[in-house]
Design a protein around this motif. Structure first.
Motif, mmCIF file in Angstrom:
data_model
loop_
_atom_site.group_PDB
_atom_site.id
_atom_site.type_symbol
_atom_site.label_atom_id
_atom_site.label_comp_id
_atom_site.label_asym_id
_atom_site.label_seq_id
_atom_site.Cartn_x
_atom_site.Cartn_y
_atom_site.Cartn_z
ATOM 1 N N ARG A 15 0.735 8.364 -4.907
ATOM 2 C CA ARG A 15 0.297 9.719 -5.254
ATOM 3 C C ARG A 15 0.626 10.042 -6.719
ATOM 4 N N THR A 16 1.811 9.698 -7.164
ATOM 5 C CA THR A 16 2.215 9.975 -8.543
ATOM 6 C C THR A 16 1.343 9.207 -9.533
ATOM 7 N N VAL A 53 -7.051 9.842 -10.964
ATOM 8 C CA VAL A 53 -7.964 9.319 -9.953
ATOM 9 C C VAL A 53 -7.484 9.750 -8.574
ATOM 10 N N THR A 54 -8.339 9.536 -7.592
ATOM 11 C CA THR A 54 -7.952 9.843 -6.218
ATOM 12 C C THR A 54 -7.030 8.744 -5.691
ATOM 13 N N LEU A 55 -6.322 9.059 -4.647
ATOM 14 C CA LEU A 55 -5.445 8.098 -4.002
ATOM 15 C C LEU A 55 -6.238 6.872 -3.531
ATOM 16 N N THR A 83 -8.989 5.678 -4.805
ATOM 17 C CA THR A 83 -9.388 4.864 -5.957
ATOM 18 C C THR A 83 -8.228 3.990 -6.410
ATOM 19 N N LEU A 84 -7.030 4.535 -6.439
ATOM 20 C CA LEU A 84 -5.863 3.738 -6.816
ATOM 21 C C LEU A 84 -5.638 2.621 -5.799
ATOM 22 N N GLN A 85 -5.813 2.918 -4.535
ATOM 23 C CA GLN A 85 -5.653 1.881 -3.512
ATOM 24 C C GLN A 85 -6.701 0.774 -3.693
ATOM 25 N N ARG A 86 -7.927 1.163 -4.048
ATOM 26 C CA ARG A 86 -8.974 0.174 -4.308
ATOM 27 C C ARG A 86 -8.624 -0.663 -5.533
ATOM 28 N N LEU A 87 -8.086 -0.015 -6.577
ATOM 29 C CA LEU A 87 -7.666 -0.731 -7.778
ATOM 30 C C LEU A 87 -6.607 -1.771 -7.424
ATOM 31 N N GLU A 88 -5.599 -1.361 -6.679
ATOM 32 C CA GLU A 88 -4.510 -2.263 -6.322
ATOM 33 C C GLU A 88 -4.961 -3.352 -5.354
ATOM 34 N N ALA A 89 -6.072 -3.142 -4.671
ATOM 35 C CA ALA A 89 -6.628 -4.161 -3.779
ATOM 36 C C ALA A 89 -7.531 -5.130 -4.544
ATOM 37 N N GLY A 90 -7.810 -4.826 -5.804
ATOM 38 C CA GLY A 90 -8.656 -5.694 -6.615
ATOM 39 C C GLY A 90 -10.137 -5.461 -6.428
#
Length: 123
Positions: free
Chosen positions: A38-39, A46-48, A50-57
């Motif tokens: 979240r931070t 970005v949305t949470l 989107t960050l999860q998608r980024l970290e998933a590659g």
């Protein structure tokens, strides 16, 4: 289907793997800094998800978001070198092949000129 979607579907497996590693590395960097999803999402704007998608590659995450995440870990300076001409191995190899071919053509032309000159001097 859009051109972007087609391009993403055609990414080579090694490239997808590199994006997944980058995402995982960003997740590790975030965790080492003891920051929550979240931070970081808020800091990136970005949305949470989107960050999860980024970290998933996920290859559909925009390069701007990737650049911002790299900035958060002070690694954005590397972006300027990713496609720099002096590191473009494919183009460098092409330049070498062209130089070799040019050298061979010039050597052949010189040999041909010497042969013609020798033949002319015989007559």
């Amino acid at each position: 289907m859009s051109k972007a979607t087609r391009a993403i579907q055609q990414l080579p497996p090694a490239t997808l793997g590199a994006l997944q590693k980058l995402g995982a590395d960003l997740a590790v960097a975030r965790l080492r800094r003891k920051e929550s999803l979240r931070t970081w999402a808020k800091r990136l704007g970005v949305t949470l998800s989107t960050l999860q998608r980024l970290e998933a590659g996920d290859p559909a995450v925009s390069i701007g978001i990737v650049a911002s995440a790299l900035w958060l870990i002070n690694r954005d300076g590397e972006l300027g070198n990713l496609a720099s001409p002096e590191h473009d191995q494919g183009a460098l190899e092409l330049n070498v092949r062209e130089a070799v071919a040019l050298g061979q053509a010039r050597a052949q032309a010189s040999a041909d000129a010497h042969m013609r000159a020798a033949s002319f001097n015989k007559d």
